[in-house]
Motif scaffolding. Sequence first.
Motif, PDB file in Angstrom:
ATOM      1  N   ARG A  16      50.286  60.186  46.999  1.00 42.26           N
ATOM      2  CA  ARG A  16      48.865  59.947  47.268  1.00 42.26           C
ATOM      3  C   ARG A  16      47.999  60.869  46.431  1.00 42.26           C
ATOM      4  N   TRP A  17      46.808  60.363  46.108  1.00 40.59           N
ATOM      5  CA  TRP A  17      45.808  61.168  45.423  1.00 40.59           C
ATOM      6  C   TRP A  17      45.034  61.963  46.461  1.00 40.59           C
ATOM      7  N   GLU A  18      45.126  63.276  46.387  1.00 42.87           N
ATOM      8  CA  GLU A  18      44.447  64.172  47.326  1.00 42.87           C
ATOM      9  C   GLU A  18      43.439  65.010  46.542  1.00 42.87           C
ATOM     10  N   PRO A  19      42.219  64.497  46.369  1.00 48.57           N
ATOM     11  CA  PRO A  19      41.251  65.195  45.499  1.00 48.57           C
ATOM     12  C   PRO A  19      40.934  66.614  45.937  1.00 48.57           C
ATOM     13  N   ALA A  20      40.804  66.848  47.228  1.00 48.97           N
ATOM     14  CA  ALA A  20      40.421  68.182  47.693  1.00 48.97           C
ATOM     15  C   ALA A  20      41.435  69.245  47.298  1.00 48.97           C
ATOM     16  N   ALA A  21      42.673  68.828  47.092  1.00 55.41           N
ATOM     17  CA  ALA A  21      43.733  69.798  46.793  1.00 55.41           C
ATOM     18  C   ALA A  21      43.735  70.250  45.337  1.00 55.41           C
ATOM     19  N   VAL A  22      43.068  69.488  44.458  1.00 56.02           N
ATOM     20  CA  VAL A  22      43.203  69.788  43.026  1.00 56.02           C
ATOM     21  C   VAL A  22      41.884  69.942  42.277  1.00 56.02           C
ATOM     22  N   GLU A  23      40.763  69.420  42.820  1.00 53.58           N
ATOM     23  CA  GLU A  23      39.524  69.372  42.042  1.00 53.58           C
ATOM     24  C   GLU A  23      39.043  70.760  41.607  1.00 53.58           C
ATOM     25  N   ALA A  24      38.982  71.700  42.525  1.00 52.31           N
ATOM     26  CA  ALA A  24      38.465  73.035  42.182  1.00 52.31           C
ATOM     27  C   ALA A  24      39.337  73.716  41.143  1.00 52.31           C
ATOM     28  N   GLU A  25      40.660  73.597  41.314  1.00 57.35           N
ATOM     29  CA  GLU A  25      41.590  74.224  40.364  1.00 57.35           C
ATOM     30  C   GLU A  25      41.470  73.590  38.985  1.00 57.35           C
ATOM     31  N   LEU A  26      41.358  72.261  38.951  1.00 60.03           N
ATOM     32  CA  LEU A  26      41.209  71.573  37.667  1.00 60.03           C
ATOM     33  C   LEU A  26      39.940  72.030  36.962  1.00 60.03           C
ATOM     34  N   TYR A  27      38.838  72.081  37.707  1.00 60.12           N
ATOM     35  CA  TYR A  27      37.565  72.450  37.085  1.00 60.12           C
ATOM     36  C   TYR A  27      37.630  73.847  36.502  1.00 60.12           C
ATOM     37  N   GLN A  28      38.180  74.781  37.258  1.00 59.49           N
ATOM     38  CA  GLN A  28      38.257  76.154  36.776  1.00 59.49           C
ATOM     39  C   GLN A  28      39.146  76.249  35.540  1.00 59.49           C
ATOM     40  N   ARG A  29      40.186  75.442  35.503  1.00 55.11           N
ATOM     41  CA  ARG A  29      41.069  75.417  34.328  1.00 55.11           C
ATOM     42  C   ARG A  29      40.290  74.965  33.097  1.00 55.11           C
ATOM     43  N   TRP A  30      39.442  73.949  33.259  1.00 56.05           N
ATOM     44  CA  TRP A  30      38.626  73.477  32.141  1.00 56.05           C
ATOM     45  C   TRP A  30      37.672  74.572  31.654  1.00 56.05           C
ATOM     46  N   VAL A  31      37.026  75.251  32.613  1.00 59.69           N
ATOM     47  CA  VAL A  31      36.082  76.304  32.244  1.00 59.69           C
ATOM     48  C   VAL A  31      36.801  77.445  31.534  1.00 59.69           C
ATOM     49  N   ASP A  32      37.929  77.892  32.101  1.00 64.92           N
ATOM     50  CA  ASP A  32      38.680  79.006  31.520  1.00 64.92           C
ATOM     51  C   ASP A  32      39.200  78.674  30.121  1.00 64.92           C
ATOM     52  N   ALA A  33      39.516  77.404  29.901  1.00 61.11           N
ATOM     53  CA  ALA A  33      40.024  76.989  28.596  1.00 61.11           C
ATOM     54  C   ALA A  33      38.918  76.895  27.546  1.00 61.11           C
ATOM     55  N   GLY A  34      37.653  76.977  27.996  1.00 57.87           N
ATOM     56  CA  GLY A  34      36.533  76.926  27.056  1.00 57.87           C
ATOM     57  C   GLY A  34      36.191  75.530  26.575  1.00 57.87           C
ATOM     58  N   TYR A  35      36.636  74.510  27.291  1.00 55.13           N
ATOM     59  CA  TYR A  35      36.368  73.140  26.853  1.00 55.13           C
ATOM     60  C   TYR A  35      34.875  72.813  26.823  1.00 55.13           C
ATOM     61  N   PHE A  36      34.098  73.460  27.698  1.00 57.48           N
ATOM     62  CA  PHE A  36      32.678  73.139  27.806  1.00 57.48           C
ATOM     63  C   PHE A  36      31.801  74.060  26.961  1.00 57.48           C
ATOM     64  N   THR A  37      32.396  75.053  26.313  1.00 61.91           N
ATOM     65  CA  THR A  37      31.621  76.039  25.562  1.00 61.91           C
ATOM     66  C   THR A  37      31.336  75.522  24.159  1.00 61.91           C
ATOM     67  N   ALA A  38      30.070  75.479  23.801  1.00 64.63           N
ATOM     68  CA  ALA A  38      29.663  74.946  22.503  1.00 64.63           C
ATOM     69  C   ALA A  38      29.723  76.024  21.426  1.00 64.63           C
ATOM     70  N   ASP A  39      30.002  75.597  20.199  1.00 59.49           N
ATOM     71  CA  ASP A  39      30.093  76.502  19.055  1.00 59.49           C
ATOM     72  C   ASP A  39      28.958  76.186  18.084  1.00 59.49           C
ATOM     73  N   ALA A  40      28.018  77.101  17.984  1.00 56.11           N
ATOM     74  CA  ALA A  40      26.854  76.880  17.119  1.00 56.11           C
ATOM     75  C   ALA A  40      27.218  76.851  15.640  1.00 56.11           C
ATOM     76  N   HIS A  41      28.406  77.320  15.290  1.00 58.39           N
ATOM     77  CA  HIS A  41      28.822  77.365  13.889  1.00 58.39           C
ATOM     78  C   HIS A  41      29.795  76.235  13.537  1.00 58.39           C
ATOM     79  N   SER A  42      29.993  75.311  14.445  1.00 59.23           N
ATOM     80  CA  SER A  42      30.912  74.198  14.227  1.00 59.23           C
ATOM     81  C   SER A  42      30.369  73.240  13.168  1.00 59.23           C
ATOM     82  N   ASP A  43      31.301  72.575  12.468  1.00 65.13           N
ATOM     83  CA  ASP A  43      30.918  71.549  11.494  1.00 65.13           C
ATOM     84  C   ASP A  43      30.727  70.182  12.152  1.00 65.13           C
ATOM     85  N   LYS A  44      31.079  70.084  13.422  1.00 64.11           N
ATOM     86  CA  LYS A  44      30.928  68.807  14.117  1.00 64.11           C
ATOM     87  C   LYS A  44      29.444  68.477  14.298  1.00 64.11           C
TER      88      LYS A  44
END
Length: 885
Positions: A16-44
């Motif tokens: 079963r999909w149990e969102p409450a058990a994983v959502e907070a941990e997943l979000y923090q993993r994304w933040v810690d990995a820097g996925y949401f952090t923008a790079d002002a010097h990027s060529d993108k």
Amino acid sequence: MTETLPPQQRASLPSRWEPAAVEAELYQRWVDAGYFTADAHSDKPPFTIVIPPPNVTGSLHIGHAFEHTLIDILVRRRRMQGYETLWLPGMDHASIAVHALVERALAAEGTGRREIGREAFVERTWEWKAEHGGAILSQMRRLGDSVDWSRERFTMDEGLSRAVLTMFKRLYQDGLIYRAERMVNWSPDQRTVLSDIEVEYRDVEGELVSIRYGDGENALVVATTRVETMLGDTAVAVHPDDQRYAHLVGTEIELPLVGRKIKVVADEHVDPEFGTGAVKVTPAHDPNDFEIGRRHGLPMPSVMDESGRIQNTGTEFDGMDRFEARVAVREALRAQGRIVEEKRPYLHSVGHSSRGKHEPIEPRLSLQWFVKVEPLAKAAGDAVRDGRVAVHPKSMEPRWFGWVDNMHDWCISRQLWWGHRIPVWYGPNGEVVCVGPDEQPPSGEGWHQDEDVLDTWFSSGLWPFSTLGWPERTPDLAKFYPTSVLVTGYDILFFWVARMMMFGLYAMKDDGPAGAIPFHTIALHGMVRDQHGKKMSKTLGNTVDPTDWMDRYGTDALRFALARVANPGTDAPIGEDAALAARNFGTKLWNATRFALAKGADPDGEIDPAWLTDADRWILDRVGAVVAEADALLEDFQFAKATELLYHFTWDEFCDWYLELAKVQLAEGEQRAATTRAVLGNTLDVLLRLLHPVMPFLTEELWTALTGEQSLVIADWPRLTDQARGVNTRAAERIAAVIKLVTEVRRFRADQGLRPAQPVPARLDGVAAAGLDGQLDAVRALAKLGVPEDGFTPTASVEVGLAGGSVRVELDTSGTIDVAAERARLAKDLAAAEKELAGAEAKLSNPKFTERAPEEVVAGIRARRDTAVADIERIRAGLAALPEA
């Protein structure tokens, strides 16, 4: 990116999909990995969205959840498309709201702001912010907002305060900020000016009192809903062409109760057809009267203090509260025989404060600071007219021009202590000095700073560039300005959006016309309403707390439900059933992925064209078409249509049909099975990528289990590669025929009372002629039709018309149903259908009904009749097909 694991080593999914058990941990993993952090010097290429800053006092309501979901869909998709994305978060200091909260706390302690002084009050307010402010930020995390937390801003932080002072100084030097006595919205409760957005107009039951001024032939009768303001009258106005009063224009008449003489003036603002054609003029307490007063040089005495009490009239009413005075003045006029008529109740529109106690606001003449908006507003209008800024949907453009082409000067001063203090100093000899952020204020005896603070909208109007480091030319400002899209509600199109446009075009004008705009596109959405389309309010008891739905159904269900009703520029009705349906959709997708994983679905597997079936070609073509259509819809901000497309493709085509067809193919030898596993994995891979911006948590869990890769957040958005090779029309036609044939046989089986999973021997004639000889095994498997043995004797049959010819399906239902019970059931259904038909025909044969009823009602009855006819035909065929008992 980590090395991709082979399918056999990838993570398995729980049942079963149990969102409450994983959502907070997943979000923090994304933040810690820097996925949401923008790079002002990027060529993108950059893609920038600034969050409409919520109040520091705020908590997540359904409108926030709606808007944030839409923004996050755009940001996550662009990130996957290879853009350097920046979604910049922050909060507004909310002057009035925070001020009221702190004053309330002080009152509970038996003191107030004036008792403790300005410095101590501001310090106390910062303490409140540190302890209680920003609850909404943690709720944004729970919602899955992929914002760059490293760039979080606050409208009163050091950098933004510097930007505010710089903007004020430049506008002041250019003559675009001035101080003057003008009519403002005044809150007696908060004792400050309110902005237009903080005033809500609603109809209230009051009274319309007609009063006789003067006596005899020179008497004039005026009507008012605010009797108490007559104490401040300085004229009676009539229309210049109204011959009834032409002889009185220029004369004076005595003001009742007060005893002073006031003028009779002629002004075209007066409507001679309304009431008596004469109106009282109170320039200090009515915006229209103020304009009349300016045109005629009338005195403008204020007869109400900042708390709404009568003052300076020299009458017995001085010191009375405005509402107390309303009654007292009316009764005093009655005692003098000057009340001609009273209408009660009288419904009229009254402005109320949206803050504090929601009391009626008081139009009041006051010395305040203003922005001269005419040149700034013209620039904001021109930016849309010449196409530099697009308003979406385009149908909202007239509303935009209606605002910016008719703007009044903007009152920016507030009589509060929490906020950006106006950087103006007054000297002992009338000197006025505006001080910039790097300048020392004047000092010495007699010098003092203006007591007021700036309207919160002043600082939030700088948001798109102040948050990026302006007035300095920072790398962030160079990379991410102009921002890409502003997603906001049409209800604040004028109040916030217009201010950002005016300030951005002014502050960044050195970057040229294209570089000065604060955003390329204004994407407007509507208001979230309840499932009946009513505005949500605590009074009606129909508000929705989004955290409740997240608790019960998961964040992805909330987001999916909100996206599914998000049509550009229109209001979004939603009820809890939408969240439940979204949760069920997530469960369907979860189970489908578990099945695919159990069968070895491999997104990296080789798709061998030699082993592709019609079902494989059909689903690959369909997923390619869905990618193209979803892309087009999302580019056009058609969130609801894109989400609906993905819902139906996932449920109706992928889960209900391809997975069932794949089960048959997986049992047809290793080469066929390997290709099926590859198609299954490829399709599911693309589908999860498409759904990720809407349902980030669920899709992350499923996709990483499917692919063994690091994160779907930074995966590529699906591109039209192999799927773009064009639709295999013949394969699509054959699968469409299979779907129709199986659907009709299933319906027939249900009519015969057969259980869905019950196998029934059957003979199929016309399969080859219909071009479905290669689909026979799939049809038998999906329709639960067994191969007939020797001596097969059909007891029922159904003929299905297909594009290539009819297929006749003969079934042996003997021993599989209770014939007597089934005959009784069908007889009952037949009686109900015949009754429905009789009722419909009776209405349609009545001319009074067909001629008088609305066309849509008549059409509905015709549809009911046609449905009843079809039901009767079907039931009778079912009865005829039953064997004799």
